[in-house]
Design an enzyme around this catalytic site. Structure first.
Site, PDB file in Angstrom:
ATOM      1  N   GLY A  67       1.089  -1.321  -0.170  1.00  0.00           N
ATOM      2  CA  GLY A  67       0.131  -0.070   0.076  1.00  0.00           C
ATOM      3  C   GLY A  67       0.947   1.249  -0.591  1.00  0.00           C
ATOM      4  N   ILE A  74       0.841   4.697   5.515  1.00  0.00           N
ATOM      5  CA  ILE A  74       0.266   3.239   6.004  1.00  0.00           C
ATOM      6  C   ILE A  74       1.584   2.580   6.411  1.00  0.00           C
ATOM      7  CG2 ILE A  74      -1.822   1.844   6.535  1.00  0.00           C
ATOM      8  CD1 ILE A  74      -2.945   4.710   5.990  1.00  0.00           C
ATOM      9  N   GLU A  97       5.135  -3.407   0.904  1.00  0.00           N
ATOM     10  CA  GLU A  97       5.174  -3.285  -0.644  1.00  0.00           C
ATOM     11  C   GLU A  97       5.020  -1.900  -1.667  1.00  0.00           C
ATOM     12  OE1 GLU A  97       6.826  -4.627  -3.277  1.00  0.00           O
ATOM     13  OE2 GLU A  97       8.053  -7.041  -2.005  1.00  0.00           O
ATOM     14  N   CYS A 143       1.195   0.422  -9.502  1.00  0.00           N
ATOM     15  CA  CYS A 143       2.779   0.636  -9.084  1.00  0.00           C
ATOM     16  C   CYS A 143       3.682   1.105  -9.342  1.00  0.00           C
ATOM     17  CB  CYS A 143       3.126  -0.162  -7.362  1.00  0.00           C
ATOM     18  SG  CYS A 143       3.136  -2.360  -8.047  1.00  0.00           S
TER      19      CYS A 143
HETATM   20  P1  NAD Z   1      -5.171   0.329   0.209  1.00  0.00           P
HETATM   21  O1  NAD Z   1      -6.067   2.352   0.749  1.00  0.00           O
HETATM   22  O2  NAD Z   1      -6.173  -0.507  -0.148  1.00  0.00           O
HETATM   23  O3  NAD Z   1      -4.973   0.318   1.685  1.00  0.00           O
HETATM   24  C1  NAD Z   1      -3.919  -0.862   1.821  1.00  0.00           C
HETATM   25  C2  NAD Z   1      -3.909  -1.229   3.088  1.00  0.00           C
HETATM   26  O4  NAD Z   1      -3.328  -0.681   4.121  1.00  0.00           O
HETATM   27  C3  NAD Z   1      -5.276  -2.062   3.741  1.00  0.00           C
HETATM   28  O5  NAD Z   1      -6.161  -3.316   3.617  1.00  0.00           O
HETATM   29  C4  NAD Z   1      -6.584  -0.959   4.246  1.00  0.00           C
HETATM   30  O6  NAD Z   1      -7.420  -1.759   4.837  1.00  0.00           O
HETATM   31  C5  NAD Z   1      -4.466  -0.144   5.446  1.00  0.00           C
HETATM   32  N1  NAD Z   1      -4.929   0.414   5.655  1.00  0.00           N
HETATM   33  C6  NAD Z   1      -5.486   1.374   5.740  1.00  0.00           C
HETATM   34  N2  NAD Z   1      -5.489   2.314   5.946  1.00  0.00           N
HETATM   35  C7  NAD Z   1      -5.136   1.720   7.135  1.00  0.00           C
HETATM   36  C8  NAD Z   1      -4.665   2.438   8.984  1.00  0.00           C
HETATM   37  N3  NAD Z   1      -4.573   3.610   9.652  1.00  0.00           N
HETATM   38  N4  NAD Z   1      -3.631   1.589   9.995  1.00  0.00           N
HETATM   39  C9  NAD Z   1      -3.942   0.402   9.289  1.00  0.00           C
HETATM   40  N5  NAD Z   1      -3.813  -0.183   8.072  1.00  0.00           N
HETATM   41  C10 NAD Z   1      -4.928   0.995   6.901  1.00  0.00           C
HETATM   42  O7  NAD Z   1      -3.956   1.008  -0.457  1.00  0.00           O
HETATM   43  P2  NAD Z   1      -3.559   2.046  -0.731  1.00  0.00           P
HETATM   44  O8  NAD Z   1      -2.434   2.527   0.356  1.00  0.00           O
HETATM   45  O9  NAD Z   1      -4.543   3.369  -1.599  1.00  0.00           O
HETATM   46  O10 NAD Z   1      -2.764   1.451  -2.425  1.00  0.00           O
HETATM   47  C11 NAD Z   1      -1.922   2.071  -3.156  1.00  0.00           C
HETATM   48  C12 NAD Z   1      -0.601   2.949  -3.151  1.00  0.00           C
HETATM   49  O11 NAD Z   1      -0.287   1.123  -2.523  1.00  0.00           O
HETATM   50  C13 NAD Z   1      -0.190   2.960  -3.526  1.00  0.00           C
HETATM   51  O12 NAD Z   1       1.152   3.622  -2.949  1.00  0.00           O
HETATM   52  C14 NAD Z   1       0.522   2.134  -4.566  1.00  0.00           C
HETATM   53  O13 NAD Z   1       1.808   2.730  -5.647  1.00  0.00           O
HETATM   54  C15 NAD Z   1       1.115   0.889  -3.736  1.00  0.00           C
HETATM   55  N6  NAD Z   1       0.934  -0.763  -3.739  1.00  0.00           N
HETATM   56  C16 NAD Z   1       2.272  -1.257  -4.273  1.00  0.00           C
HETATM   57  C17 NAD Z   1       2.208  -2.152  -4.617  1.00  0.00           C
HETATM   58  C18 NAD Z   1       3.657  -2.729  -4.380  1.00  0.00           C
HETATM   59  O14 NAD Z   1       3.724  -4.195  -5.158  1.00  0.00           O
HETATM   60  N7  NAD Z   1       4.667  -1.916  -4.414  1.00  0.00           N
HETATM   61  C19 NAD Z   1       1.320  -3.059  -4.996  1.00  0.00           C
HETATM   62  C20 NAD Z   1      -0.124  -2.255  -5.780  1.00  0.00           C
HETATM   63  C21 NAD Z   1      -0.159  -1.145  -4.863  1.00  0.00           C
END
Ligand code: NAD
Length: 490
Positions: A200, A204, A222, A257
């Site tokens: 994510g 976070i 990641e 990502c």
């Molecule tokens: P998201 O909003 O789905 O969050 C990811 C996870 O974090 C979720 O399961 C969510 O429930 C949890 N979460 C959210 N707030 C939280 C908190 N306060 N405390 C604990 N957990 C919490 O996803 P996102 O962050 O919007 O994803 C997009 C980002 O992820 C982009 O920056 C993208 O580049 C990155 N990403 C990276 C990869 C990789 O493989 N490196 C893959 C996909 C996305």
């Protein structure tokens, strides 16, 4: 259209401790360490995909209006390959690895034993909600761990389907899916885990890492960032443009990502490049791309508003050279190309994660390296060139999770390469054997016999012993003979 962010109370946060206790009991009983158990679970995951492909595609359509082709390739086929590879190689990965020994422990033999870590937590993101949830789980199963998976609440249809299918097909005494949002994830993060893998955003990730630190739990993060694409002149422009489009709009409409975030090219080449984008984008998505079935929509209204904020900044919206149309009711934004947006604009200072693609121009293509390295380290960086020296410079100068020359995003499909970030784009890596290693502890084991018990290490610590020790450490054969014979150096 799919539902907006849903916050379903599907998991009682007070039960987080019990969930971990139950899984730990299964782990301690040795259930997950057994090779046959690992095999059975991986086979069950393959069956889960084979028997439910239409439901998976439907959930992804519901969450993101993801085109079937993208779901089939990037979510399901990739996962199946990952599962099949683990099934094929797992026995080999599990075997202790022989290690060389030296004079320091002579006579001895040594090996590195891969042991499971215990109970691990996988927190995944919404953009590839099926792949990003189950791919880490494959590595964790192959390595012999018990697992809690927490899919993203932002893709609720896929999260619910995952919870149902995993419970139906896999061993729920060792693998559980917990649905939920912030309160549920917070409750999970308060527990003691043996590893946490989080996919994510960086904000976070800091919360996850701080929670993990309380229990000294190692983390894999990641994350994302701004993935640059350098475009040199003198290339096959049509192929380059198509490969950029495939990595940007063909990957969940830029919500990936490793999607290209911005392009760097020379002032001289920019017009030709823009023309090429106009031509190929129209060919792929038609004159009205908002109607195209081959583009995912923006995941929800929050992200839609976030993207429009980037696009509608005055100094940015005036730079649109293609696209810019939006349809709020269907959460769609057309593929949009912008030329020469100012460096201090929002769009150049945040990860875009959507269908907008700014092009930055420079005098010489070599200048792009400093431009990239002046920012945070990206998850991926790309370069299109035929120039051997530039390729070498790119590899030498640009630090990123991964680099691809003359294509975008395809390194993800190569399980012999580690997938992960560096610096702000993350820590740790997975895919193929790297997944197995990520969820294993590499235990050092040294075997000695009772023979060859050198008195050197025992008191009294005489000068002769000290001389011998120094010679041994110095490694000089003559010195060792000298010390053994009691000769002084002088
Ligand atoms: P998201 O909003 O789905 O969050 C990811 C996870 O974090 C979720 O399961 C969510 O429930 C949890 N979460 C959210 N707030 C939280 C908190 N306060 N405390 C604990 N957990 C919490 O996803 P996102 O962050 O919007 O994803 C997009 C980002 O992820 C982009 O920056 C993208 O580049 C990155 N990403 C990276 C990869 C990789 O493989 N490196 C893959 C996909 C996305």
């Amino acid at each position: 259209m799919a539902s907006e962010v849903e916050k379903k109370a599907v998991f009682d946060i007070d039960s987080a401790k019990e969930v971990v206790q139950e899984l730990r009991a299964s782990f301690v009983a040795g259930k997950t360490k057994d090779y046959e158990w690992r095999r059975t679970q991986l086979k069950a995951m393959l069956k889960l995909m084979d028997e439910n492909e239409p439901q998976i595609v439907a959930a992804l359509r519901d969450d993101l209006s993801k085109p079937e082709l993208e779901s089939s390739i990037y979510e399901i086929a990739m996962l199946k390959n990952s599962c099949k590879l683990a099934l094929k190689k797992m026995k080999h990965w599990m075997m202790p690895e022989k290690a060389k020994t030296s004079l320091a422990t002579f006579p001895s033999s040594a090996e590195i034993v891969s042991e499971p870590l215990g109970v691990v937590l996988v927190i995944s993101a919404w953009n590839y909600p099926f792949l990003l949830s189950l791919d880490p789980v494959i590595g964790a199963i192959a390595a012999g761990n018990a697992i809690v998976l927490k899919p993203s609440e932002i893709s609720p249809a896929t999260a619910s389907l995952l919870a149902k299918l995993v419970a139906n097909y896999m061993d729920s005494s060792c693998i559980k899916v917990v649905e939920g949002a912030v309160p549920e994830t917070t409750a999970l993060l308060e527990q003691k885990w043996d590893k946490i893998m989080y996919t994510g955003n960086g904000r976070i990730a800091r919360i996850v890492m701080a929670a993990a630190a309380k229990h000294l739990t190692p983390v894999v993060l990641e994350l994302g960032g701004k993935c640059p694409v350098i475009v040199d002149s003198g290339i096959n422009l049509q192929v380059a443009t198509r490969r950029i489009i495939a990595g940007k709009w063909g990957c969940n409409n830029g919500q990936a990502c490793i999607s290209p975030d911005y392009i760097i090219t020379t002032k001289d080449y920019a017009v030709e490049l823009v023309d090429s984008f106009k031509c190929e984008l129209e060919l792929f998505y038609g004159k009205n791309p908002l109607e195209s079935k081959d583009l995912s929509r923006v995941v929800n209204s929050n992200h839609f508003a976030r993207l429009l904020k980037l696009l509608d900044e005055d100094k940015v919206s005036s730079k649109i050279v293609y696209g810019g149309e939006r349809d709020k009711s269907n959460l769609k934004i057309a593929p949009t190309v912008l030329l020469d947006v100012p460096q201090d604009s929002l769009i150049m200072n945040e990860e875009i994660f959507g269908p907008l693609l700014p092009i930055i121009t420079i005098d010489k293509v070599e200048d792009s390296f400093d431009l990239i390295t002046s920012g945070t380290k990206p998850l991926a960086a790309y370069m299109f060139t035929n120039n051997k020296k530039l390729k070498e410079k790119f590899v030498e100068k640009v630090s990123a999770g991964g680099l691809v020359i003359n294509d975008t995003t395809v390194h993800l499909a190569e399980p012999t390469l580690p997938f992960g970030g560096v610096g702000d784009s993350g820590m740790g890596a997975y895919h193929g054997k790297f997944s197995f290693d990520t969820f294993s502890h590499k235990k050092a084991v040294l075997y000695r016999s009772f023979a060859g018990d050198a008195p050197l290490r025992y008191p009294p610590y005489t000068n002769g012993k000290l001389r011998l020790l120094k010679s041994l450490l110095g490694g000089s054969i003559l010195g060792i003979i000298r010390a053994l014979m009691g000769w002084s150096k002088a």
